[in-house]
Structures are given as structure tokens and as C-alpha cells.
Design a protein around this motif. Structure first.
Motif, PDB file in Angstrom:
ATOM      1  N   LYS A 141       0.653  -1.115   0.074  1.00 60.39           N
ATOM      2  CA  LYS A 141      -0.047   0.043   0.154  1.00 60.39           C
ATOM      3  C   LYS A 141       0.849   1.305   0.091  1.00 60.39           C
ATOM      4  O   LYS A 141       0.626   2.372  -0.687  1.00 60.39           O
ATOM      5  N   TYR A 142       1.830   1.216   0.901  1.00 66.23           N
ATOM      6  CA  TYR A 142       3.038   2.460   1.031  1.00 66.23           C
ATOM      7  C   TYR A 142       3.596   2.578  -0.394  1.00 66.23           C
ATOM      8  O   TYR A 142       3.453   3.819  -0.970  1.00 66.23           O
ATOM      9  N   LYS A 143       4.033   1.420  -0.907  1.00 62.23           N
ATOM     10  CA  LYS A 143       4.789   1.599  -2.358  1.00 62.23           C
ATOM     11  C   LYS A 143       3.710   2.273  -3.310  1.00 62.23           C
ATOM     12  O   LYS A 143       4.109   3.211  -4.264  1.00 62.23           O
ATOM     13  N   LYS A 144       2.573   1.812  -3.282  1.00 64.86           N
ATOM     14  CA  LYS A 144       1.557   2.162  -4.388  1.00 64.86           C
ATOM     15  C   LYS A 144       1.138   3.585  -4.064  1.00 64.86           C
ATOM     16  O   LYS A 144       1.109   4.614  -5.177  1.00 64.86           O
ATOM     17  N   ALA A 145       1.086   4.043  -2.765  1.00 67.22           N
ATOM     18  CA  ALA A 145       0.591   5.410  -2.523  1.00 67.22           C
ATOM     19  C   ALA A 145       1.962   6.324  -2.875  1.00 67.22           C
ATOM     20  O   ALA A 145       1.690   7.400  -3.344  1.00 67.22           O
ATOM     21  N   THR A 146       3.091   5.861  -2.822  1.00 63.66           N
ATOM     22  CA  THR A 146       4.243   6.488  -2.961  1.00 63.66           C
ATOM     23  C   THR A 146       4.453   6.742  -4.534  1.00 63.66           C
ATOM     24  O   THR A 146       4.689   7.789  -5.004  1.00 63.66           O
ATOM     25  N   GLU A 147       4.096   5.901  -5.370  1.00 64.31           N
ATOM     26  CA  GLU A 147       4.134   5.754  -6.942  1.00 64.31           C
ATOM     27  C   GLU A 147       3.235   6.718  -7.337  1.00 64.31           C
ATOM     28  O   GLU A 147       3.218   7.309  -8.204  1.00 64.31           O
ATOM     29  N   GLU A 148       2.034   6.752  -6.629  1.00 66.12           N
ATOM     30  CA  GLU A 148       0.894   7.473  -7.338  1.00 66.12           C
ATOM     31  C   GLU A 148       1.171   8.964  -7.019  1.00 66.12           C
ATOM     32  O   GLU A 148       0.901   9.900  -7.795  1.00 66.12           O
ATOM     33  N   GLN A 149       1.839   9.171  -5.749  1.00 56.97           N
ATOM     34  CA  GLN A 149       2.169  10.696  -5.288  1.00 56.97           C
ATOM     35  C   GLN A 149       3.346  11.159  -6.234  1.00 56.97           C
ATOM     36  O   GLN A 149       3.125  12.273  -6.788  1.00 56.97           O
ATOM     37  N   HIS A 150       4.204  10.250  -6.690  1.00 56.58           N
ATOM     38  CA  HIS A 150       5.109  10.630  -7.726  1.00 56.58           C
ATOM     39  C   HIS A 150       4.714  11.059  -8.920  1.00 56.58           C
ATOM     40  O   HIS A 150       5.029  11.847  -9.568  1.00 56.58           O
ATOM     41  N   ARG A 151       3.872   9.925  -9.486  1.00 56.60           N
ATOM     42  CA  ARG A 151       2.999  10.294 -10.860  1.00 56.60           C
ATOM     43  C   ARG A 151       2.330  11.537 -10.598  1.00 56.60           C
ATOM     44  O   ARG A 151       2.363  12.149 -11.698  1.00 56.60           O
ATOM     45  N   LEU A 152       1.578  11.893  -9.461  1.00 53.61           N
ATOM     46  CA  LEU A 152       0.914  13.034  -9.662  1.00 53.61           C
ATOM     47  C   LEU A 152       1.833  14.332  -9.654  1.00 53.61           C
ATOM     48  O   LEU A 152       1.567  15.372 -10.074  1.00 53.61           O
ATOM     49  N   GLU A 153       2.849  14.076  -8.819  1.00 54.04           N
ATOM     50  CA  GLU A 153       3.804  15.239  -9.022  1.00 54.04           C
ATOM     51  C   GLU A 153       4.441  15.522 -10.065  1.00 54.04           C
ATOM     52  O   GLU A 153       4.629  16.524 -10.875  1.00 54.04           O
ATOM     53  N   ILE A 154       4.739  14.446 -11.122  1.00 51.55           N
ATOM     54  CA  ILE A 154       5.283  14.171 -12.506  1.00 51.55           C
ATOM     55  C   ILE A 154       4.309  14.944 -13.163  1.00 51.55           C
ATOM     56  O   ILE A 154       4.526  16.096 -14.258  1.00 51.55           O
ATOM     57  N   GLU A 155       2.925  14.738 -13.137  1.00 50.03           N
ATOM     58  CA  GLU A 155       1.850  15.219 -13.911  1.00 50.03           C
ATOM     59  C   GLU A 155       1.652  16.614 -13.569  1.00 50.03           C
ATOM     60  O   GLU A 155       1.385  17.404 -14.612  1.00 50.03           O
ATOM     61  N   ASN A 156       1.719  17.198 -12.370  1.00 56.04           N
ATOM     62  CA  ASN A 156       1.586  18.333 -12.036  1.00 56.04           C
ATOM     63  C   ASN A 156       2.700  19.431 -12.612  1.00 56.04           C
ATOM     64  O   ASN A 156       2.511  20.395 -13.021  1.00 56.04           O
ATOM     65  N   ILE A 157       3.899  18.702 -12.521  1.00 49.80           N
ATOM     66  CA  ILE A 157       5.081  19.369 -13.208  1.00 49.80           C
ATOM     67  C   ILE A 157       4.762  19.578 -14.686  1.00 49.80           C
ATOM     68  O   ILE A 157       5.061  20.591 -15.122  1.00 49.80           O
ATOM     69  N   ARG A 158       4.392  18.500 -15.287  1.00 45.58           N
ATOM     70  CA  ARG A 158       4.099  18.382 -16.766  1.00 45.58           C
ATOM     71  C   ARG A 158       3.017  19.601 -17.070  1.00 45.58           C
ATOM     72  O   ARG A 158       2.998  20.302 -18.183  1.00 45.58           O
ATOM     73  N   GLN A 159       2.013  19.554 -16.185  1.00 46.91           N
ATOM     74  CA  GLN A 159       0.685  20.546 -16.378  1.00 46.91           C
ATOM     75  C   GLN A 159       1.411  21.927 -16.361  1.00 46.91           C
ATOM     76  O   GLN A 159       0.954  22.668 -17.018  1.00 46.91           O
ATOM     77  N   ARG A 160       2.035  22.214 -15.245  1.00 46.75           N
ATOM     78  CA  ARG A 160       2.601  23.474 -14.952  1.00 46.75           C
ATOM     79  C   ARG A 160       3.366  24.011 -16.161  1.00 46.75           C
ATOM     80  O   ARG A 160       3.413  25.049 -16.682  1.00 46.75           O
ATOM     81  N   GLU A 161       4.238  23.055 -16.736  1.00 42.78           N
ATOM     82  CA  GLU A 161       5.287  23.419 -17.893  1.00 42.78           C
ATOM     83  C   GLU A 161       4.314  23.620 -19.045  1.00 42.78           C
ATOM     84  O   GLU A 161       4.505  24.851 -19.973  1.00 42.78           O
ATOM     85  N   ILE A 162       3.218  22.844 -19.438  1.00 43.29           N
ATOM     86  CA  ILE A 162       2.289  23.341 -20.405  1.00 43.29           C
ATOM     87  C   ILE A 162       1.380  24.818 -20.223  1.00 43.29           C
ATOM     88  O   ILE A 162       1.286  25.526 -21.126  1.00 43.29           O
ATOM     89  N   ASN A 163       1.166  24.838 -19.018  1.00 42.49           N
ATOM     90  CA  ASN A 163       0.520  26.190 -18.709  1.00 42.49           C
ATOM     91  C   ASN A 163       1.574  27.474 -18.740  1.00 42.49           C
ATOM     92  O   ASN A 163       1.145  28.452 -19.287  1.00 42.49           O
ATOM     93  N   LEU A 164       2.586  27.123 -18.473  1.00 42.86           N
ATOM     94  CA  LEU A 164       3.922  28.011 -18.826  1.00 42.86           C
ATOM     95  C   LEU A 164       4.019  28.283 -20.128  1.00 42.86           C
ATOM     96  O   LEU A 164       3.939  29.594 -20.636  1.00 42.86           O
TER      97      LEU A 164
END
Length: 353
Positions: A141-164
Motif C-alpha cells: 500500500k505504501y509503495k503504491k501510494a508513493t508511486e501514485e504521489q510521484h506520478r501526480l507530482e510528475i503530472e503536475n510538473i508537466r501540467q505547469r510546464e504546459i500552462n507556462l
């Protein structure tokens, strides 16, 4: 299929662990006669014990799943963890008592001391296996939660780059009407006055506009290239206003000292353009725009010479400049109006490699 295979492997490992632990506990508790165990324990005994242990393990594992879903210990307070552990131990003890009683009915009576040992053994084994199972479950569960958090962080960075990118392109396109409105108005007047001057003005205008088109998808340009384009723009101004406007540039040595630093394209040109637009200027009282380099900043200043009548402003020059810097750098331009001079200080930005 792969996940199911891993689950079966996990349960098989837990079963083998439970058997090994039960034999160790039997030896520690001196359960039965060790000599008889060494001589009389056969393969059929092992199979029977393995089957009993397999059936028995279903109870703690099912209980473990149930308690995990009810309490979710990773997301609750210690009191919930304590309650989870107590209920699990109680369930395992009850299951151990029932299993032992079932064994008594099949194989005959056990002395009270041996009965307690057997219950104790099964209860400890079940709780031990449940603990291993819970630990593996929470790690997953912790591994999945960590991977999901990393995925969301990468997605947020990618979205911020698109917005930029989108914001920068939107801000750059705002320069188009501002730039064209001012210079086509000048060109319209020149066509009526002198076709030769209009042709010269159009040649210089094409150089300036080519610079803008080339840098449409560029966020930063070197200060040297920006000032080189600005000199062409000043030639346009000279064609229209003659000696009524003077623009002072920094020396080549000063420009060379900041050659590794950059500015957003057209920001200096917009400041010079605004100074000319919003201040009175004539041959008798020329407007002097000064561009200098101070440390890692470009300073553009001009005396305030009020116009006799107000000029309509599109209101996008300075706001555009601020917004572009906000998207590109932590350092922000400063604007100073002391009633005598209007000064804008632009931080130079180091390009990240």
C-alpha cells in the motif's frame, strides 16, 4: 495472472513459515516426546500437520483482511492500531481453541497443560503469520501510494510546464497589436510625407519584426541581440522624429560583461516605445531615453515630459512585462516614478543549462 501467481507464492511461503515456526515452538515448549518425534514422525504426519495448518491459516488471514479494511491502521491513531492488534489476537486465540478442541475430538483427550500449550502454540503462530501478512500488505500500500504521489507530482510538473508555455505564448501575442498599432500609424504618416523615407522605415520595420517572429517561441534572448534589434528600432524612431528623441545605449564593454545573461525578448524595446508614446518631445525639448547596465540589471529611464493631451493606452506594456518575468524568474522588475524621472529596472536572467 502474474499478480495471482505472486499471491499464491505469498500464501505458500506463509504456510511453510507457519509449519517451521510451529515445529520450533513445539521444541521450545517441549510439546510431546522429542525422541518419539525424531523416530515416529513420518511423511503422512507432515501432510496431516500441513493440511491442518493450511486450514487454520485461513482464519487469521481472512480476519486480517477484515480488520485491515475496517481500521486501516496506516491512516488512523495508535488507539486504532491497539484495537486492531487486540481483536486480531483474540480472534486467533478463539480459532486456536476451536482447532485444538477439534483435534481432541478426533485424536482423544489432552491433559490440560498440553491443551494450553497447543492453544498457545497455534495462537502465536497465527498472530506471527498475520503480522507478516499485514507488513507485506502495508508495504505494498505504501509503495503504491508513493508511486501514485510521484506520478501526480510528475503530472503536475508537466501540467505547469504546459500552462507556462501557453501563458508565455499568450503574453507574447499581446505584443503584436501594441507593436503594430504604433508603427503602422507612423508608416501611414510617412507614406504621405515621403515615399523614400517610408521605404527606409519599412525596411527597418521588417528587420525588427523578423527579430520578433524568430523569437516567438523563445522565452529568453541575450541582451546583446535585444539591443542590436533595438538599434534598428531607434532608426525607425529617427526617421519619424529626427533629433526630437535620443536613445543612449550602454558601451560594448558593458554589454560584453553580461553576455551570459538574458532578458525576455522585446521587453527593452517596449519600454523605449512607451517612453516615446507617453512623453512630449520636440527638437527644442528632446526626449532622452537612457539605457545602462548596473551589475546584473538593465535600467531604462527617461525624464517625465507630460503631453499636452492624453494618449490612449492599451494598458498591456508594463503588465505584460511583469507577467512574463513572473513566469520566468523569481527576480522581478522594479518601476519607479518620482515625478521627475520614470525608471524601470529589469533583472538579467541566467539561462539554466
Amino acid at each position: 495472472m502474474k499478480r495471482k501467481g505472486l499471491q499464491l507464492l505469498l500464501y505458500a511461503s506463509l504456510w511453510m513459515t507457519a509449519l517451521a515456526v510451529s515445529f520450533i515452538f513445539m521444541d521450545v515448549l517441549n510439546y510431546g516426546d522429542t525422541a518419539d518425534f525424531e523416530t515416529d514422525y513420518t511423511l503422512s504426519n507432515l501432510l496431516i500437520d500441513g493440511a491442518i495448518m493450511a486450514v487454520f491459516l485461513c482464519v487469521p488471514l481472512i480476519s486480517n483482511h477484515l480488520f485491515i479494511s475496517l481500521f486501516q491502521p496506516l491512516h488512523h491513531y495508535r488507539s486504532k492500531l491497539f484495537l486492531y492488534a487486540v481483536l486480531l489476537l483474540a480472534t486467533n486465540t478463539i480459532a486456536a481453541i476451536l482447532l485444538t478442541k477439534g483435534m481432541v475430538l478426533i485424536w482423544g483427550e489432552l491433559p490440560r497443560q498440553e491443551f494450553i500449550k497447543t492453544v498457545y502454540l497455534f495462537s502465536l503462530v497465527a498472530t506471527f503469520i498475520s503480522g507478516i501478512h499485514a507488513s507485506i500488505y502495508f508495504q505494498e500500500k505504501y509503495k503504491k501510494a508513493t508511486e501514485e504521489q510521484h506520478r501526480l507530482e510528475i503530472e503536475n510538473i508537466r501540467q505547469r510546464e504546459i500552462n507556462l508555455q501557453t501563458s508565455l505564448m499568450a503574453l507574447k501575442t499581446q505584443v503584436d497589436p501594441h507593436f503594430l498599432f504604433n508603427n503602422f500609424s507612423i508608416l501611414s504618416d510617412l507614406i504621405d510625407e515621403s515615399r523614400e523615407e517610408a521605404r527606409a522605415f519599412l525596411d527597418n520595420l521588417s528587420r525588427v519584426y523578423r527579430y520578433k517572429l524568430i523569437n516567438m517561441n523563445v522565452h529568453l534572448v541575450s541582451l546583446e541581440s535585444e539591443l542590436r534589434m533595438l538599434r534598428s528600432y531607434v532608426h525607425l524612431v529617427k526617421i519619424r522624429f529626427g533629433t526630437a528623441v535620443h536613445v543612449a545605449f550602454p558601451s560594448q564593454e558593458e554589454i560584453a560583461s553580461v553576455q551570459t545573461l538574458s532578458v525576455p525578448p522585446l521587453v527593452v524595446q517596449v519600454l523605449v516605445e512607451n517612453a516615446i508614446k507617453h512623453n512630449a518631445h520636440s527638437t527644442a525639448h528632446p526626449l532622452r531615453v537612457n539605457i545602462c547596465i548596473e551589475g546584473q540589471q538593465v535600467v531604462v529611464s527617461n525624464p517625465i515630459q507630460p503631453l499636452s493631451s492624453s494618449v490612449e493606452s492599451m494598458g498591456i506594456g508594463l503588465s505584460n512585462l511583469r507577467e512574463r518575468y513572473q513566469l520566468l524568474s523569481d527576480a522581478q522588475p522594479t518601476i519607479c516614478d518620482d515625478g521627475h524621472n520614470f525608471t524601470v529596472t529589469l533583472p538579467l536572467i541566467k539561462i539554466e543549462k
